[in-house]
Design an enzyme around this catalytic site. Structure first.
Site, PDB file in Angstrom:
ATOM      1  N   THR A  69      -3.019 -38.687  79.283  1.00  0.00           N
ATOM      2  CA  THR A  69      -1.980 -39.255  80.146  1.00  0.00           C
ATOM      3  C   THR A  69      -2.545 -39.840  81.438  1.00  0.00           C
ATOM      4  O   THR A  69      -3.435 -39.258  82.068  1.00  0.00           O
ATOM      5  CB  THR A  69      -0.897 -38.215  80.475  1.00  0.00           C
ATOM      6  OG1 THR A  69       0.104 -38.835  81.310  1.00  0.00           O
ATOM      7  CG2 THR A  69      -1.470 -37.004  81.215  1.00  0.00           C
ATOM      8  N   LYS A 103      10.156 -36.827  73.010  1.00  0.00           N
ATOM      9  CA  LYS A 103      11.187 -37.710  73.573  1.00  0.00           C
ATOM     10  C   LYS A 103      12.545 -37.594  72.872  1.00  0.00           C
ATOM     11  O   LYS A 103      13.581 -37.822  73.499  1.00  0.00           O
ATOM     12  CB  LYS A 103      10.710 -39.167  73.541  1.00  0.00           C
ATOM     13  CG  LYS A 103       9.605 -39.479  74.531  1.00  0.00           C
ATOM     14  CD  LYS A 103       9.290 -40.969  74.531  1.00  0.00           C
ATOM     15  CE  LYS A 103       8.300 -41.332  75.615  1.00  0.00           C
ATOM     16  NZ  LYS A 103       8.117 -42.801  75.716  1.00  0.00           N
ATOM     17  N   ALA A 110       9.228 -47.518  70.350  1.00  0.00           N
ATOM     18  CA  ALA A 110       9.045 -48.430  71.484  1.00  0.00           C
ATOM     19  C   ALA A 110       9.963 -49.640  71.365  1.00  0.00           C
ATOM     20  O   ALA A 110      10.492 -50.139  72.370  1.00  0.00           O
ATOM     21  CB  ALA A 110       7.586 -48.876  71.563  1.00  0.00           C
ATOM     22  N   LEU A 151       3.189 -54.327  74.862  1.00  0.00           N
ATOM     23  CA  LEU A 151       3.436 -53.028  75.478  1.00  0.00           C
ATOM     24  C   LEU A 151       2.158 -52.213  75.624  1.00  0.00           C
ATOM     25  O   LEU A 151       2.123 -51.240  76.377  1.00  0.00           O
ATOM     26  CB  LEU A 151       4.459 -52.224  74.661  1.00  0.00           C
ATOM     27  CG  LEU A 151       5.820 -52.858  74.390  1.00  0.00           C
ATOM     28  CD1 LEU A 151       6.810 -51.786  73.936  1.00  0.00           C
ATOM     29  CD2 LEU A 151       6.366 -53.591  75.602  1.00  0.00           C
TER      30      LEU A 151
END
Length: 286
Positions: free
Chosen positions: A21, A72, A136, A230
């Site tokens: 991350t 998520k 996404a 992206l």
């Protein structure tokens, strides 16, 4: 640099794995610039421990947290409330504390939109083409609808997943805007779009020499088109390098990453944050 003490307020990011991350350096740079007594930490949480962990985060008075893969979707039933934006996307990436419990939203939508909103375009005349129909792509579809685009075209390789992708919006205003297509229909779509978006992982490091489309297809784009990827590593991707050789305006995933993070941090802190500082901190990670 923030000195952690007994009054330091906690923020973090949950995921599994979490070692990759880029969120901690980005958020902590902004916190330091604002002179606030907060710290943003990586919090590795395995899927089987998610429910217990969320209860624990509440118990230790964590102010809020980011959510990344694979949580998520799984986190939604553990929240007291989610925003309409998160419901449409079907995923939560930002959570904050309220009097009634944890509330979640999805900042990917507005993070994606941020670099587009500054452009002088009549978006109602733009029919975006989105490559890929995974998680996404869902945020991108919602973003394009929010931008006021015309028809939204999603192109995927697996026909069995395309129809359920569209049907997932059957009871929303997005349903009539959305068209799904198999990959062999892409050539006919590219020549009519001013916004071509890659939401697939094709071209992501370490496969940085791959592109979801080849130069021959990019040659079909109108001169006023935008190519948006992206992916933020490598910078730029092969897809964007190819588009740039044809004079096409390009936008990479770093802008979406920094802007979605800034929106989340503003929710937690309740004040504007220095986006340029966050961008600079991210660039140092490459």
């Amino acid at each position: 640099m923030t000195i952690i003490n007994g009054k330091t307020k906690l923020l973090g990011v949950i995921g599994d794995p979490i070692g990759h991350t880029l969120s901690p350096p980005m958020h902590n740079a902004a916190i330091d610039a604002l002179g606030l007594n907060y710290v943003y930490l990586p919090l590795p949480i395995a899927p089987e421990n998610l429910e217990t962990a969320i209860a624990g985060l509440s118990a230790i008075d964590l102010e809020g947290f980011s959510v990344t893969i694979p949580h998520k979707l799984a986190i939604i039933p553990l929240l007291s409330q989610i925003t309409e934006k998160a419901r449409l996307v079907g995923a939560v990436n930002t959570v904050w504390r309220t009097e009634t419990g944890w509330q979640g939203t999805n900042t990917d939508v507005d993070g994606f939109l941020a670099p587009l909103k500054s452009l002088d375009k009549d978006w109602s005349q733009v029919n975006p083409v989105i490559l890929g129909n995974g998680g996404a792509a869902r945020a991108v579809v919602v973003a394009c609808a929010q931008l006021g685009c015309g028809e939204i075209h999603v192109v995927g390789r697996n026909q069995k997943k395309l129809d359920p992708f569209k049907e997932s919006w059957a009871n929303t205003s997005l349903y009539d805007l959305l068209e799904v297509h198999s990959w062999d229909e892409l050539e006919g779509l590219v020549s009519t779009t001013e916004l071509l978006i890659n939401s697939t992982p094709i071209g992501m490091s370490p496969q940085g020499e791959q592109s979801p489309v080849e130069l021959e297809l990019l040659d079909l784009l109108p001169p006023s088109a935008i190519a948006y990827d992206l992916i933020y590593n490598p910078r730029p991707t092969k897809f964007l390098r190819l588009a740039r050789t044809r004079g096409i305006r390009i936008i990479d995933g770093l802008e979406m990453l920094v802007n979605q993070g800034a929106i989340a941090l503003e929710i937690w802190l309740g004040q504007p944050v220095p986006v340029s500082v966050m961008r600079e901190a991210l660039l140092k990670q490459f």
